[in-house]
Design a protein around this motif. Structure first.
Motif, PDB file in Angstrom:
ATOM      1  N   SER A 145      -1.484  10.492   1.139  1.00 51.77           N
ATOM      2  CA  SER A 145      -2.434   9.954   0.165  1.00 51.77           C
ATOM      3  C   SER A 145      -3.474  10.976  -0.280  1.00 51.77           C
ATOM      4  O   SER A 145      -4.220  10.732  -1.232  1.00 51.77           O
ATOM      5  N   THR A 146      -3.524  12.132   0.370  1.00 51.00           N
ATOM      6  CA  THR A 146      -4.461  13.181  -0.037  1.00 51.00           C
ATOM      7  C   THR A 146      -3.936  13.978  -1.232  1.00 51.00           C
ATOM      8  O   THR A 146      -4.674  14.768  -1.817  1.00 51.00           O
ATOM      9  N   TYR A 147      -2.657  13.786  -1.602  1.00 50.63           N
ATOM     10  CA  TYR A 147      -2.055  14.501  -2.725  1.00 50.63           C
ATOM     11  C   TYR A 147      -2.397  13.790  -4.039  1.00 50.63           C
ATOM     12  O   TYR A 147      -2.631  12.588  -4.053  1.00 50.63           O
ATOM     13  N   PRO A 148      -2.392  14.510  -5.147  1.00 51.77           N
ATOM     14  CA  PRO A 148      -2.655  13.866  -6.444  1.00 51.77           C
ATOM     15  C   PRO A 148      -1.473  13.014  -6.877  1.00 51.77           C
ATOM     16  O   PRO A 148      -0.350  13.187  -6.393  1.00 51.77           O
ATOM     17  N   PRO A 149      -1.693  12.089  -7.812  1.00 56.22           N
ATOM     18  CA  PRO A 149      -0.580  11.280  -8.316  1.00 56.22           C
ATOM     19  C   PRO A 149       0.520  12.150  -8.926  1.00 56.22           C
ATOM     20  O   PRO A 149       0.268  13.225  -9.467  1.00 56.22           O
ATOM     21  N   GLY A 150       1.746  11.642  -8.820  1.00 57.98           N
ATOM     22  CA  GLY A 150       2.888  12.356  -9.389  1.00 57.98           C
ATOM     23  C   GLY A 150       3.924  12.655  -8.334  1.00 57.98           C
ATOM     24  O   GLY A 150       3.783  12.308  -7.151  1.00 57.98           O
ATOM     25  N   LEU A 151       4.999  13.327  -8.759  1.00 55.77           N
ATOM     26  CA  LEU A 151       6.102  13.664  -7.867  1.00 55.77           C
ATOM     27  C   LEU A 151       5.837  14.974  -7.146  1.00 55.77           C
ATOM     28  O   LEU A 151       5.372  15.950  -7.749  1.00 55.77           O
ATOM     29  N   HIS A 197       0.153   7.260  -8.074  1.00 59.12           N
ATOM     30  CA  HIS A 197       0.011   7.649  -6.671  1.00 59.12           C
ATOM     31  C   HIS A 197       0.993   8.790  -6.394  1.00 59.12           C
ATOM     32  O   HIS A 197       1.929   9.017  -7.175  1.00 59.12           O
ATOM     33  N   PRO A 198       0.816   9.533  -5.311  1.00 60.07           N
ATOM     34  CA  PRO A 198       1.785  10.582  -4.980  1.00 60.07           C
ATOM     35  C   PRO A 198       3.108   9.998  -4.502  1.00 60.07           C
ATOM     36  O   PRO A 198       3.128   9.002  -3.763  1.00 60.07           O
ATOM     37  N   VAL A 199       4.198  10.606  -4.944  1.00 60.31           N
ATOM     38  CA  VAL A 199       5.546  10.219  -4.517  1.00 60.31           C
ATOM     39  C   VAL A 199       6.250  11.466  -4.014  1.00 60.31           C
ATOM     40  O   VAL A 199       6.242  12.506  -4.688  1.00 60.31           O
ATOM     41  N   PHE A 200       6.887  11.360  -2.855  1.00 57.20           N
ATOM     42  CA  PHE A 200       7.523  12.515  -2.225  1.00 57.20           C
ATOM     43  C   PHE A 200       9.042  12.374  -2.296  1.00 57.20           C
ATOM     44  O   PHE A 200       9.601  11.310  -2.012  1.00 57.20           O
ATOM     45  N   ASP A 201       9.681  13.457  -2.699  1.00 59.73           N
ATOM     46  CA  ASP A 201      11.109  13.484  -3.019  1.00 59.73           C
ATOM     47  C   ASP A 201      11.908  13.838  -1.766  1.00 59.73           C
ATOM     48  O   ASP A 201      12.065  15.004  -1.424  1.00 59.73           O
ATOM     49  N   LEU A 202      12.444  12.817  -1.110  1.00 57.96           N
ATOM     50  CA  LEU A 202      13.254  13.053   0.079  1.00 57.96           C
ATOM     51  C   LEU A 202      14.655  13.517  -0.282  1.00 57.96           C
ATOM     52  O   LEU A 202      15.296  14.236   0.497  1.00 57.96           O
ATOM     53  N   LEU A 237      -0.953   1.127  -4.662  1.00 55.20           N
ATOM     54  CA  LEU A 237      -0.097   2.034  -3.901  1.00 55.20           C
ATOM     55  C   LEU A 237      -0.811   3.349  -3.625  1.00 55.20           C
ATOM     56  O   LEU A 237      -1.330   3.995  -4.537  1.00 55.20           O
ATOM     57  N   ARG A 238      -0.819   3.736  -2.358  1.00 51.81           N
ATOM     58  CA  ARG A 238      -1.469   4.998  -1.969  1.00 51.81           C
ATOM     59  C   ARG A 238      -0.502   6.167  -1.941  1.00 51.81           C
ATOM     60  O   ARG A 238      -0.884   7.306  -2.215  1.00 51.81           O
ATOM     61  N   ALA A 239       0.736   5.908  -1.574  1.00 51.93           N
ATOM     62  CA  ALA A 239       1.735   6.981  -1.499  1.00 51.93           C
ATOM     63  C   ALA A 239       3.104   6.346  -1.316  1.00 51.93           C
ATOM     64  O   ALA A 239       3.223   5.205  -0.856  1.00 51.93           O
ATOM     65  N   THR A 247       0.821  -1.214   0.000  1.00 53.23           N
ATOM     66  CA  THR A 247       0.000   0.000   0.000  1.00 53.23           C
ATOM     67  C   THR A 247       0.853   1.261   0.000  1.00 53.23           C
ATOM     68  O   THR A 247       0.398   2.328  -0.395  1.00 53.23           O
ATOM     69  N   HIS A 248       2.095   1.139   0.482  1.00 57.77           N
ATOM     70  CA  HIS A 248       3.006   2.278   0.570  1.00 57.77           C
ATOM     71  C   HIS A 248       4.416   1.803   0.218  1.00 57.77           C
ATOM     72  O   HIS A 248       4.705   0.601   0.288  1.00 57.77           O
TER      73      HIS A 248
END
Length: 370
Positions: free
Chosen positions: A351-357, A154-159, A133-135, A112-113
């Motif tokens: 998971s509240t963010y739209p799909p993409g980076l 799904h949303p992906v966050f750039d660490l 995948l949610r996020a 899921t993540h």
């Protein structure tokens, strides 16, 4: 030739873990603030060594089902895998012969993540059209570049773009541990050596800075004009790899791109040049062009190339982890804490963010600030 463990890896695992718990205080603090994670199926792609153990263990203890996929099978420490298995972490994907097969099998596991170094599961999920995948969080620039080439659902966050990660881990930790590993394995210092750094991003800049502190003369090959200007302002000799490699006693790659030292360049290298890679990818040096290997020392091979002998360190794989202990506990503590805090935020908010980076908002990683 036997690939002997380091002195640190020869210490019993329980003693190393106890010392890591004592020293990695930021990770412990971030772990204590994790939200309940029951119902989360987390795919975690990482270099499976002691420093990642504490973060992965924390996710499992918070209630998540965790499956681990090696970011590089050659950096996997099997005693750590055994410890994680005893903690209830799914470790079956560590046994696959390559990352593509492991990632595909992990997608079938239905995560899921995702928390990844290299985005192999998220890109496999995108190509397979997997909708579950949610996020996710991606830790490396190599992974972000891979995600740009697929359409994620799904949303992906750039660490990797978080200043604490890039400015501390990339700029300081990798260079220090890479040169310490080379010295420990070869009994050579960098004094009076000319070191060619191929790629002048944050990792390359850190390699150059650390090598100069250890007594080397620095050469930098970088195609980007702004980065070349920065390297020049640092006082380094700047040019193309073609122009510089003949003067290099040691050449190190830090690009994340295949064949950053290609076969034609190998033909121009100085006799006795040591080649090593500090980047994410195992193919940054065109190792196959070197031909047969003659073992010299554990993790060092000699190759006859034309009329000269070249030396390859750690088989061209990520040097500090394959031949050494990777980054120090205290430095990686910040990175592990950032990963832990960011994943906790991603599970509750991401998971509240739209799909993409997406960039990681400050609220996601602030709890990990030293």
């Amino acid at each position: 030739m036997s690939q002997a463990p380091t002195a640190w890896q020869a210490v019993p695992l329980d003693e190393r873990i106890a010392w890591a718990r004592r020293t990695m205080t930021l990770t412990a603090r971030a772990a204590a603030q994790l939200p309940p994670m029951r119902g989360v199926r987390l795919a975690c792609t990482a270099h499976l060594d002691l420093k990642m153990l504490l973060a992965i263990e924390a996710f499992a203890r918070a209630g998540a089902l965790v499956a681990v996929v090696p970011a590089n099978p050659h950096t996997t420490q099997w005693d750590v895998v055994g410890w994680l298995h005893a903690e209830g972490v799914e470790t079956a994907f560590t046994r696959f012969p390559d990352e593509a097969q492991a990632a595909a099998a992990c997608v079938e596991w239905a995560p899921t993540h995702a928390l990844e170094m290299g985005a192999v599961v998220m890109t496999a999920a995108a190509r397979a059209g997997y909708p579950g995948l949610r996020a996710g969080v991606e830790v490396t620039r190599t992974g972000i570049d891979r995600l740009f080439r697929v359409e994620v659902g799904h949303p992906v966050f750039d660490l990797d773009a978080v200043p604490l990660k890039s400015a501390l881990h990339n700029r300081f930790a990798v260079g220090t541990s890479t040169w310490a590993t080379l010295a420990a394995r070869t009994n050579l210092s960098l004094h009076a050596k000319s070191v060619l750094v191929v790629g002048y991003g944050e990792v390359g800049a850190g390699l150059a800075r650390s090598a100069r502190a250890y007594g080397a003369q620095i050469l930098v090959a970088e195609p980007d004009p702004s980065r070349r200007a920065v390297a020049s302002y640092e006082g380094y000799r700047v040019g193309t790899a073609d122009e510089l490699i003949a003067d290099a006693d040691i050449a190190v790659t830090a690009t994340g791109r295949p064949a950053s030292i290609p076969a034609p360049l190998l033909g121009q290298a100085k006799d006795g040049c040591i080649l090593l890679n500090a980047g994410h990818s195992d193919d940054e040096i065109e190792v196959t062009a070197l031909g047969p290997a003659r073992p010299v020392l554990p993790h060092l091979t000699a190759h006859r190339y034309g009329d000269r002998e070249l030396f390859l360190f750690a088989a061209g794989r990520i040097a500090n982890l394959v031949a050494g202990d990777g980054d120090s506990l205290n430095v990686f503590d910040t990175t592990a804490a950032l990963m832990t805090a960011s994943l906790g935020w991603t599970i509750t908010e991401g998971s509240t963010y739209p799909p993409g980076l997406h960039p990681l908002p400050t609220t996601a990683w602030r709890p990990a600030t030293p």
